[in-house]
Write a protein that holds these residues in place. Structure first.
Motif, PDB file in Angstrom:
ATOM      1  N   GLU A 152       0.708  -1.144   0.027  1.00 16.68           N
ATOM      2  CA  GLU A 152       0.140   0.115  -0.102  1.00 16.68           C
ATOM      3  C   GLU A 152       0.837   1.337   0.027  1.00 16.68           C
ATOM      4  OE1 GLU A 152      -3.535   2.141   2.590  1.00 16.68           O
ATOM      5  OE2 GLU A 152      -2.876   0.113   2.998  1.00 16.68           O
ATOM      6  N   TYR A 153       1.924   1.158   0.718  1.00 16.99           N
ATOM      7  CA  TYR A 153       2.785   2.444   0.741  1.00 16.99           C
ATOM      8  C   TYR A 153       3.261   2.657  -0.570  1.00 16.99           C
ATOM      9  CZ  TYR A 153       7.057   4.961   1.262  1.00 16.99           C
ATOM     10  OH  TYR A 153       8.150   6.029   1.415  1.00 16.99           O
ATOM     11  N   HIS A 154       3.745   1.738  -1.326  1.00 13.53           N
ATOM     12  CA  HIS A 154       4.274   2.069  -2.723  1.00 13.53           C
ATOM     13  C   HIS A 154       3.058   2.375  -3.758  1.00 13.53           C
ATOM     14  CE1 HIS A 154       8.288   0.881  -1.635  1.00 13.53           C
ATOM     15  NE2 HIS A 154       7.638  -0.102  -1.018  1.00 13.53           N
ATOM     16  N   ASP A 155       2.012   2.135  -3.497  1.00 12.43           N
ATOM     17  CA  ASP A 155       0.980   2.637  -4.066  1.00 12.43           C
ATOM     18  C   ASP A 155       0.636   4.245  -4.136  1.00 12.43           C
ATOM     19  OD1 ASP A 155       0.285   0.065  -4.749  1.00 12.43           O
ATOM     20  OD2 ASP A 155      -1.275  -0.390  -3.646  1.00 12.43           O
ATOM     21  N   GLY A 156       0.903   4.771  -2.841  1.00 15.22           N
ATOM     22  CA  GLY A 156       0.736   6.065  -2.596  1.00 15.22           C
ATOM     23  C   GLY A 156       1.942   6.750  -3.473  1.00 15.22           C
ATOM     24  N   VAL A 157       3.062   6.106  -3.075  1.00 13.51           N
ATOM     25  CA  VAL A 157       4.474   6.935  -3.807  1.00 13.51           C
ATOM     26  C   VAL A 157       4.028   6.977  -5.333  1.00 13.51           C
ATOM     27  CG1 VAL A 157       6.765   6.548  -4.167  1.00 13.51           C
ATOM     28  CG2 VAL A 157       5.866   6.355  -1.877  1.00 13.51           C
ATOM     29  N   PHE A 158       3.716   5.896  -5.862  1.00 15.47           N
ATOM     30  CA  PHE A 158       3.804   5.826  -7.264  1.00 15.47           C
ATOM     31  C   PHE A 158       2.693   6.632  -7.985  1.00 15.47           C
ATOM     32  CE2 PHE A 158       7.123   2.893  -8.162  1.00 15.47           C
ATOM     33  CZ  PHE A 158       7.079   2.913  -9.889  1.00 15.47           C
ATOM     34  N   ALA A 159       1.693   6.885  -7.278  1.00 19.24           N
ATOM     35  CA  ALA A 159       0.551   7.957  -7.797  1.00 19.24           C
ATOM     36  C   ALA A 159       1.133   9.239  -7.635  1.00 19.24           C
ATOM     37  CB  ALA A 159      -0.602   7.741  -6.619  1.00 19.24           C
ATOM     38  N   ARG A 160       2.023   9.598  -6.633  1.00 18.66           N
ATOM     39  CA  ARG A 160       2.614  10.880  -6.701  1.00 18.66           C
ATOM     40  C   ARG A 160       3.589  10.773  -7.788  1.00 18.66           C
ATOM     41  NH1 ARG A 160       2.557  14.318  -2.200  1.00 18.66           N
ATOM     42  NH2 ARG A 160       1.735  12.436  -1.169  1.00 18.66           N
ATOM     43  N   ILE A 161       4.568  10.020  -8.040  1.00 22.55           N
ATOM     44  CA  ILE A 161       5.469   9.602  -9.180  1.00 22.55           C
ATOM     45  C   ILE A 161       4.890   9.884 -10.509  1.00 22.55           C
ATOM     46  CG2 ILE A 161       7.060   8.122 -10.351  1.00 22.55           C
ATOM     47  CD1 ILE A 161       7.772   6.987  -7.467  1.00 22.55           C
ATOM     48  N   MET A 162       3.589   9.310 -10.780  1.00 21.47           N
ATOM     49  CA  MET A 162       3.206   9.332 -12.058  1.00 21.47           C
ATOM     50  C   MET A 162       2.600  10.820 -12.406  1.00 21.47           C
ATOM     51  SD  MET A 162       0.988   5.998 -12.790  1.00 21.47           S
ATOM     52  CE  MET A 162       0.130   5.566 -10.962  1.00 21.47           C
ATOM     53  N   VAL A 163       1.881  11.432 -11.101  1.00 25.21           N
ATOM     54  CA  VAL A 163       1.487  12.821 -11.317  1.00 25.21           C
ATOM     55  C   VAL A 163       2.811  13.923 -11.852  1.00 25.21           C
ATOM     56  CG1 VAL A 163       0.606  14.945 -10.233  1.00 25.21           C
ATOM     57  CG2 VAL A 163      -0.619  12.494 -10.046  1.00 25.21           C
ATOM     58  N   LEU A 164       3.828  13.801 -10.928  1.00 23.05           N
ATOM     59  CA  LEU A 164       4.842  14.608 -11.336  1.00 23.05           C
ATOM     60  C   LEU A 164       5.738  14.031 -12.416  1.00 23.05           C
ATOM     61  CD1 LEU A 164       5.980  15.153  -7.492  1.00 23.05           C
ATOM     62  CD2 LEU A 164       5.111  16.618  -8.830  1.00 23.05           C
ATOM     63  N   ALA A 165       5.473  12.912 -12.724  1.00 23.05           N
ATOM     64  CA  ALA A 165       6.106  12.472 -14.088  1.00 23.05           C
ATOM     65  C   ALA A 165       5.588  13.184 -15.362  1.00 23.05           C
ATOM     66  CB  ALA A 165       6.294  10.923 -14.282  1.00 23.05           C
ATOM     67  N   VAL A 166       4.448  13.485 -15.159  1.00 25.53           N
ATOM     68  CA  VAL A 166       3.796  14.413 -16.175  1.00 25.53           C
ATOM     69  C   VAL A 166       4.098  15.676 -16.241  1.00 25.53           C
ATOM     70  CG1 VAL A 166       1.488  15.444 -16.758  1.00 25.53           C
ATOM     71  CG2 VAL A 166       1.436  13.079 -15.908  1.00 25.53           C
ATOM     72  N   TYR A 167       4.649  16.341 -15.120  1.00 23.69           N
ATOM     73  CA  TYR A 167       5.273  17.468 -15.151  1.00 23.69           C
ATOM     74  C   TYR A 167       6.632  17.185 -15.784  1.00 23.69           C
ATOM     75  CZ  TYR A 167       7.524  21.811 -12.730  1.00 23.69           C
ATOM     76  OH  TYR A 167       8.025  22.815 -12.554  1.00 23.69           O
ATOM     77  N   ALA A 168       7.357  16.287 -15.504  1.00 28.67           N
ATOM     78  CA  ALA A 168       8.725  16.022 -16.297  1.00 28.67           C
ATOM     79  C   ALA A 168       8.529  15.917 -17.607  1.00 28.67           C
ATOM     80  CB  ALA A 168       9.419  14.727 -15.667  1.00 28.67           C
ATOM     81  N   VAL A 169       7.375  15.213 -18.018  1.00 33.01           N
ATOM     82  CA  VAL A 169       7.160  14.999 -19.512  1.00 33.01           C
ATOM     83  C   VAL A 169       7.125  16.315 -20.146  1.00 33.01           C
ATOM     84  CG1 VAL A 169       5.431  14.251 -21.054  1.00 33.01           C
ATOM     85  CG2 VAL A 169       6.018  12.728 -19.356  1.00 33.01           C
ATOM     86  N   GLY A 170       6.321  17.353 -19.404  1.00 34.07           N
ATOM     87  CA  GLY A 170       6.083  18.602 -20.022  1.00 34.07           C
ATOM     88  C   GLY A 170       7.342  19.359 -20.365  1.00 34.07           C
ATOM     89  N   TYR A 171       8.148  19.229 -19.181  1.00 30.11           N
ATOM     90  CA  TYR A 171       9.569  19.726 -19.216  1.00 30.11           C
ATOM     91  C   TYR A 171      10.390  19.085 -20.284  1.00 30.11           C
ATOM     92  CZ  TYR A 171      13.743  22.131 -17.871  1.00 30.11           C
ATOM     93  OH  TYR A 171      14.975  22.778 -17.560  1.00 30.11           O
ATOM     94  N   ASN A 172      10.278  17.858 -20.453  1.00 32.41           N
ATOM     95  CA  ASN A 172      11.074  17.156 -21.655  1.00 32.41           C
ATOM     96  C   ASN A 172      10.857  17.768 -22.628  1.00 32.41           C
ATOM     97  OD1 ASN A 172      13.013  15.219 -22.360  1.00 32.41           O
ATOM     98  ND2 ASN A 172      11.363  13.926 -22.801  1.00 32.41           N
ATOM     99  N   LEU A 173       9.635  18.095 -23.166  1.00 33.45           N
ATOM    100  CA  LEU A 173       9.062  18.632 -24.375  1.00 33.45           C
ATOM    101  C   LEU A 173      10.079  19.800 -24.899  1.00 33.45           C
ATOM    102  CD1 LEU A 173       7.294  18.682 -26.726  1.00 33.45           C
ATOM    103  CD2 LEU A 173       5.638  19.670 -25.597  1.00 33.45           C
ATOM    104  N   LEU A 174      10.110  20.563 -24.046  1.00 33.03           N
ATOM    105  CA  LEU A 174      10.600  21.997 -24.110  1.00 33.03           C
ATOM    106  C   LEU A 174      12.326  21.686 -24.041  1.00 33.03           C
ATOM    107  CD1 LEU A 174      10.331  24.935 -24.686  1.00 33.03           C
ATOM    108  CD2 LEU A 174      10.697  25.228 -22.258  1.00 33.03           C
ATOM    109  N   PHE A 175      12.948  20.987 -23.186  1.00 27.83           N
ATOM    110  CA  PHE A 175      14.386  20.933 -22.859  1.00 27.83           C
ATOM    111  C   PHE A 175      14.860  19.694 -23.778  1.00 27.83           C
ATOM    112  CE2 PHE A 175      17.724  18.764 -20.515  1.00 27.83           C
ATOM    113  CZ  PHE A 175      18.730  19.787 -20.862  1.00 27.83           C
ATOM    114  N   GLY A 176      14.294  18.465 -23.665  1.00 27.49           N
ATOM    115  CA  GLY A 176      14.729  17.578 -24.183  1.00 27.49           C
ATOM    116  C   GLY A 176      14.430  17.239 -25.729  1.00 27.49           C
TER     117      GLY A 176
END
Length: 310
Positions: free
Chosen positions: A23-47
Protein backbone atom coordinates in the motif's frame (compact mmCIF):
# COMPACT_ATOMS: atom_id res chain seq x y z
CA UNK A 1 6.45 -1.71 -33.62
CA UNK A 2 9.12 -2.05 -30.92
CA UNK A 3 8.32 1.46 -29.72
CA UNK A 4 4.58 0.73 -29.55
CA UNK A 5 5.29 -2.45 -27.60
CA UNK A 6 7.54 -0.54 -25.19
CA UNK A 7 4.94 2.14 -24.49
CA UNK A 8 2.22 -0.44 -24.06
CA UNK A 9 4.40 -2.49 -21.74
CA UNK A 10 5.26 0.53 -19.57
CA UNK A 11 1.57 1.35 -19.12
CA UNK A 12 0.67 -2.30 -18.48
CA UNK A 13 3.34 -2.55 -15.76
CA UNK A 14 2.10 0.64 -14.10
CA UNK A 15 -1.50 -0.59 -14.23
CA UNK A 16 -0.76 -4.05 -12.86
CA UNK A 17 1.72 -2.78 -10.27
CA UNK A 18 -1.14 -1.49 -8.14
CA UNK A 19 -2.34 -5.04 -7.50
CA UNK A 20 1.04 -6.38 -6.36
CA UNK A 21 2.77 -3.44 -4.64
CA UNK A 22 2.41 -2.79 -0.89
CA UNK A 23 0.00 0.00 0.00
CA UNK A 24 2.83 2.42 0.79
CA UNK A 25 4.28 2.11 -2.71
CA UNK A 26 0.84 2.60 -4.27
CA UNK A 27 0.74 6.06 -2.72
CA UNK A 28 4.31 6.84 -3.74
CA UNK A 29 3.74 5.76 -7.32
CA UNK A 30 0.57 7.82 -7.61
CA UNK A 31 2.65 10.86 -6.71
CA UNK A 32 5.46 9.78 -9.06
CA UNK A 33 3.07 9.43 -12.00
CA UNK A 34 1.53 12.86 -11.46
CA UNK A 35 4.94 14.53 -11.17
CA UNK A 36 6.25 12.49 -14.11
CA UNK A 37 3.65 14.35 -16.20
CA UNK A 38 5.41 17.54 -15.09
CA UNK A 39 8.72 16.03 -16.23
CA UNK A 40 7.11 15.01 -19.55
CA UNK A 41 6.10 18.63 -20.11
CA UNK A 42 9.59 19.84 -19.26
CA UNK A 43 11.16 17.20 -21.50
CA UNK A 44 9.17 18.51 -24.46
CA UNK A 45 10.86 21.88 -24.13
CA UNK A 46 14.32 20.87 -22.94
CA UNK A 47 14.82 17.36 -24.28
CA UNK A 48 13.18 17.76 -27.68
CA UNK A 49 13.37 21.49 -28.46
CA UNK A 50 16.66 22.24 -26.71
CA UNK A 51 15.44 25.18 -24.64
CA UNK A 52 16.67 25.24 -21.04
CA UNK A 53 14.03 26.77 -18.78
CA UNK A 54 14.34 27.52 -15.09
CA UNK A 55 10.81 28.81 -14.80
CA UNK A 56 8.57 25.79 -15.20
CA UNK A 57 7.39 26.01 -11.60
CA UNK A 58 5.35 28.99 -12.81
CA UNK A 59 3.36 26.76 -15.18
CA UNK A 60 2.99 23.97 -12.63
CA UNK A 61 1.76 26.46 -10.01
CA UNK A 62 -0.54 28.20 -12.51
CA UNK A 63 -2.29 24.91 -13.20
CA UNK A 64 -2.38 24.15 -9.47
CA UNK A 65 -3.88 27.48 -8.41
CA UNK A 66 -6.02 27.64 -11.54
CA UNK A 67 -7.84 24.62 -10.15
CA UNK A 68 -7.50 25.22 -6.41
CA UNK A 69 -8.55 28.89 -6.16
CA UNK A 70 -11.88 28.52 -8.03
CA UNK A 71 -12.69 25.42 -5.99
CA UNK A 72 -11.76 27.18 -2.74
CA UNK A 73 -13.32 30.60 -3.30
CA UNK A 74 -15.92 30.17 -6.06
CA UNK A 75 -17.28 26.71 -5.20
CA UNK A 76 -16.46 25.57 -8.72
CA UNK A 77 -16.72 21.87 -9.45
CA UNK A 78 -13.51 19.87 -10.01
CA UNK A 79 -14.00 19.27 -13.75
CA UNK A 80 -14.52 22.93 -14.76
CA UNK A 81 -11.82 23.90 -12.25
CA UNK A 82 -9.39 21.48 -13.92
CA UNK A 83 -10.20 23.00 -17.31
CA UNK A 84 -9.69 26.45 -15.80
CA UNK A 85 -6.26 25.35 -14.59
CA UNK A 86 -5.36 24.14 -18.09
CA UNK A 87 -6.59 27.37 -19.67
CA UNK A 88 -4.64 29.46 -17.15
CA UNK A 89 -1.47 27.44 -17.81
CA UNK A 90 -1.95 27.81 -21.57
CA UNK A 91 -2.33 31.59 -21.35
CA UNK A 92 0.58 31.93 -18.94
CA UNK A 93 2.95 29.81 -21.03
CA UNK A 94 1.92 31.59 -24.22
CA UNK A 95 2.59 35.00 -22.65
CA UNK A 96 5.90 33.93 -21.09
CA UNK A 97 6.99 32.25 -24.32
CA UNK A 98 6.17 35.32 -26.41
CA UNK A 99 8.35 37.50 -24.18
CA UNK A 100 11.11 35.04 -23.29
CA UNK A 101 11.76 34.07 -26.91
CA UNK A 102 13.07 37.56 -27.52
CA UNK A 103 16.20 36.19 -25.83
CA UNK A 104 18.38 33.14 -26.46
CA UNK A 105 20.79 30.89 -24.56
CA UNK A 106 21.62 31.86 -21.00
CA UNK A 107 19.45 34.98 -21.25
CA UNK A 108 16.40 32.78 -21.99
CA UNK A 109 17.16 30.68 -18.92
CA UNK A 110 17.47 33.78 -16.71
CA UNK A 111 14.30 35.38 -18.06
CA UNK A 112 12.24 32.25 -17.40
CA UNK A 113 13.67 32.14 -13.87
CA UNK A 114 12.68 35.77 -13.32
CA UNK A 115 9.12 35.09 -14.49
CA UNK A 116 8.88 32.13 -12.12
CA UNK A 117 10.14 34.23 -9.21
CA UNK A 118 7.60 36.92 -10.06
CA UNK A 119 4.87 34.26 -9.94
CA UNK A 120 6.13 32.97 -6.59
CA UNK A 121 6.16 36.48 -5.10
CA UNK A 122 2.68 37.16 -6.50
CA UNK A 123 1.35 34.09 -4.67
CA UNK A 124 2.93 35.35 -1.45
CA UNK A 125 1.63 38.90 -1.99
CA UNK A 126 -1.96 37.70 -2.39
CA UNK A 127 -1.68 35.50 0.68
CA UNK A 128 -5.18 36.51 1.74
CA UNK A 129 -6.47 34.25 -1.03
CA UNK A 130 -3.57 31.81 -1.59
CA UNK A 131 -2.50 31.42 2.06
CA UNK A 132 1.11 31.85 0.88
CA UNK A 133 3.67 29.33 2.16
CA UNK A 134 1.09 27.78 4.44
CA UNK A 135 -1.17 26.95 1.51
CA UNK A 136 -4.62 25.46 1.87
CA UNK A 137 -6.29 22.07 1.79
CA UNK A 138 -8.96 21.07 -0.68
CA UNK A 139 -11.55 19.28 1.39
CA UNK A 140 -12.32 15.63 0.77
CA UNK A 141 -15.98 16.43 0.06
CA UNK A 142 -14.88 18.64 -2.85
CA UNK A 143 -12.70 15.94 -4.40
CA UNK A 144 -15.61 13.95 -5.78
CA UNK A 145 -16.55 13.36 -9.42
CA UNK A 146 -19.57 11.29 -10.42
CA UNK A 147 -19.63 9.65 -7.01
CA UNK A 148 -15.95 8.71 -7.09
CA UNK A 149 -13.86 9.85 -4.13
CA UNK A 150 -10.46 10.94 -5.48
CA UNK A 151 -8.98 11.03 -2.01
CA UNK A 152 -9.39 7.24 -1.93
CA UNK A 153 -5.98 5.59 -2.62
CA UNK A 154 -7.31 3.25 -5.31
CA UNK A 155 -9.20 5.95 -7.20
CA UNK A 156 -6.28 8.33 -6.84
CA UNK A 157 -3.79 5.79 -8.21
CA UNK A 158 -5.81 5.05 -11.33
CA UNK A 159 -6.58 8.73 -11.88
CA UNK A 160 -2.85 9.43 -11.72
CA UNK A 161 -2.29 6.51 -14.10
CA UNK A 162 -4.81 7.90 -16.61
CA UNK A 163 -3.26 11.37 -16.51
CA UNK A 164 0.24 9.97 -16.99
CA UNK A 165 -0.90 7.63 -19.77
CA UNK A 166 -2.50 10.54 -21.64
CA UNK A 167 0.66 12.69 -21.42
CA UNK A 168 2.95 9.74 -22.19
CA UNK A 169 1.04 8.63 -25.29
CA UNK A 170 0.56 12.22 -26.47
CA UNK A 171 4.31 12.86 -26.45
CA UNK A 172 5.01 9.51 -28.12
CA UNK A 173 2.56 10.49 -30.88
CA UNK A 174 3.73 14.10 -31.13
CA UNK A 175 7.35 13.12 -31.68
CA UNK A 176 6.34 11.06 -34.72
CA UNK A 177 4.58 14.01 -36.36
CA UNK A 178 6.24 16.58 -38.62
CA UNK A 179 5.89 19.13 -35.81
CA UNK A 180 7.79 16.93 -33.37
CA UNK A 181 10.49 16.17 -35.92
CA UNK A 182 10.86 19.90 -36.56
CA UNK A 183 11.40 20.49 -32.83
CA UNK A 184 14.22 17.93 -32.87
CA UNK A 185 15.67 19.62 -35.96
CA UNK A 186 15.64 22.95 -34.10
CA UNK A 187 17.40 21.33 -31.16
CA UNK A 188 20.08 19.82 -33.39
CA UNK A 189 20.70 22.79 -35.69
CA UNK A 190 18.46 25.81 -35.42
CA UNK A 191 20.11 27.69 -38.30
CA UNK A 192 19.69 24.77 -40.68
CA UNK A 193 16.02 24.35 -39.67
CA UNK A 194 15.47 28.04 -40.42
CA UNK A 195 17.29 27.74 -43.74
CA UNK A 196 14.98 24.86 -44.72
CA UNK A 197 12.03 27.21 -44.35
CA UNK A 198 10.66 26.29 -40.94
CA UNK A 199 9.24 29.06 -38.77
CA UNK A 200 11.57 28.44 -35.84
CA UNK A 201 10.10 31.09 -33.55
CA UNK A 202 6.55 29.79 -34.05
CA UNK A 203 7.61 26.21 -33.36
CA UNK A 204 9.44 27.31 -30.22
CA UNK A 205 6.42 29.27 -29.03
CA UNK A 206 4.11 26.31 -29.61
CA UNK A 207 6.58 24.05 -27.81
CA UNK A 208 6.65 26.35 -24.77
CA UNK A 209 2.86 26.56 -24.76
CA UNK A 210 2.34 22.79 -25.02
CA UNK A 211 5.03 22.24 -22.39
CA UNK A 212 3.30 24.73 -20.09
CA UNK A 213 -0.12 23.12 -20.57
CA UNK A 214 1.22 19.64 -19.75
CA UNK A 215 3.06 21.02 -16.71
CA UNK A 216 -0.08 22.90 -15.66
CA UNK A 217 -2.12 19.70 -16.00
CA UNK A 218 0.31 18.05 -13.60
CA UNK A 219 -0.07 20.92 -11.12
CA UNK A 220 -3.87 20.84 -11.31
CA UNK A 221 -3.91 17.05 -10.92
CA UNK A 222 -1.55 17.23 -7.96
CA UNK A 223 -3.73 19.77 -6.15
CA UNK A 224 -6.89 17.77 -6.78
CA UNK A 225 -5.58 14.26 -6.09
CA UNK A 226 -3.52 15.16 -3.02
CA UNK A 227 -5.76 17.96 -1.78
CA UNK A 228 -3.21 20.71 -1.25
CA UNK A 229 -1.95 23.88 -2.94
CA UNK A 230 0.93 25.95 -1.56
CA UNK A 231 3.50 28.53 -2.65
CA UNK A 232 6.33 26.00 -2.27
CA UNK A 233 5.30 24.51 -5.61
CA UNK A 234 6.07 27.84 -7.30
CA UNK A 235 9.56 28.15 -5.79
CA UNK A 236 12.87 27.75 -7.62
CA UNK A 237 13.17 24.23 -6.24
CA UNK A 238 10.19 23.11 -8.32
CA UNK A 239 11.80 24.57 -11.44
CA UNK A 240 15.02 22.64 -10.78
CA UNK A 241 13.33 19.30 -9.99
CA UNK A 242 11.90 18.55 -13.46
CA UNK A 243 15.29 19.39 -14.99
CA UNK A 244 16.91 16.93 -12.56
CA UNK A 245 14.32 14.22 -13.31
CA UNK A 246 14.73 14.62 -17.05
CA UNK A 247 18.53 14.58 -16.85
CA UNK A 248 18.50 11.48 -14.65
CA UNK A 249 16.02 9.61 -16.83
CA UNK A 250 17.28 10.76 -20.22
CA UNK A 251 16.46 13.99 -22.04
CA UNK A 252 14.76 13.50 -25.38
CA UNK A 253 13.39 10.04 -24.54
CA UNK A 254 9.74 9.19 -23.95
CA UNK A 255 10.35 6.98 -20.92
CA UNK A 256 13.10 9.15 -19.41
CA UNK A 257 10.81 11.43 -17.38
CA UNK A 258 9.12 8.49 -15.63
CA UNK A 259 12.42 6.71 -14.96
CA UNK A 260 14.08 9.87 -13.66
CA UNK A 261 11.18 10.83 -11.40
CA UNK A 262 10.88 7.33 -9.93
CA UNK A 263 14.65 7.05 -9.47
CA UNK A 264 14.87 10.41 -7.67
CA UNK A 265 11.92 9.62 -5.39
CA UNK A 266 13.20 6.24 -4.32
CA UNK A 267 16.78 7.46 -3.99
CA UNK A 268 15.63 10.08 -1.47
CA UNK A 269 13.35 7.54 0.24
CA UNK A 270 16.07 4.88 0.54
CA UNK A 271 18.88 7.22 1.60
CA UNK A 272 16.74 8.93 4.25
CA UNK A 273 16.16 5.54 5.90
CA UNK A 274 19.87 4.85 6.34
CA UNK A 275 21.28 8.29 7.22
CA UNK A 276 20.28 11.78 8.26
CA UNK A 277 22.69 13.07 5.62
CA UNK A 278 20.50 11.67 2.86
CA UNK A 279 21.01 14.71 0.64
CA UNK A 280 24.73 13.89 0.57
CA UNK A 281 23.92 10.41 -0.71
CA UNK A 282 21.53 11.84 -3.28
CA UNK A 283 24.13 14.38 -4.41
CA UNK A 284 26.82 11.71 -4.74
CA UNK A 285 24.50 9.49 -6.78
CA UNK A 286 23.64 12.37 -9.10
CA UNK A 287 27.32 13.22 -9.60
CA UNK A 288 28.14 9.59 -10.41
CA UNK A 289 25.27 9.36 -12.86
CA UNK A 290 26.36 12.60 -14.51
CA UNK A 291 29.90 11.25 -14.89
CA UNK A 292 29.14 7.71 -16.03
CA UNK A 293 25.69 8.08 -17.62
CA UNK A 294 25.70 11.62 -19.04
CA UNK A 295 22.72 10.90 -21.30
CA UNK A 296 20.59 9.68 -18.40
CA UNK A 297 19.47 6.14 -17.67
CA UNK A 298 17.22 5.72 -20.71
CA UNK A 299 19.64 7.69 -22.87
CA UNK A 300 22.50 5.37 -21.98
CA UNK A 301 20.35 2.32 -22.70
CA UNK A 302 19.62 3.78 -26.13
CA UNK A 303 23.28 4.59 -26.77
CA UNK A 304 24.70 1.27 -25.59
CA UNK A 305 22.03 -1.38 -26.23
CA UNK A 306 18.76 -0.30 -27.81
CA UNK A 307 19.27 2.19 -30.61
CA UNK A 308 15.54 2.05 -31.40
CA UNK A 309 14.57 3.32 -27.93
CA UNK A 310 12.31 6.38 -28.45
Amino acid sequence: MKQHNLHGSVLAVLFLAFFVMPEYHDGVFARIMVLAVYAVGYNLLFGYTGLLSLGHALFFATGMYGLALPMQHLDMGPVPAFLTGLAAAAMMSLAVGFLALRTTGVAFMIVTLMFAQAGFLTILYFGEYTRGDEGFVIQQADRMIAGLDFSDPTTRYFAAFCIFAAAFLFIAWLMRTSFGKCLVAIRENEDRARMLGYDVQLHKLLSITLSGVISGASGAAYAFLFGYAGATFASVQYSILPLLWVLLGGAGTTIGPLIGTAFAFYLVDFSSEITDAHLLVVGAAIVLLTLFAPQGLAGELRRRLFAWLP
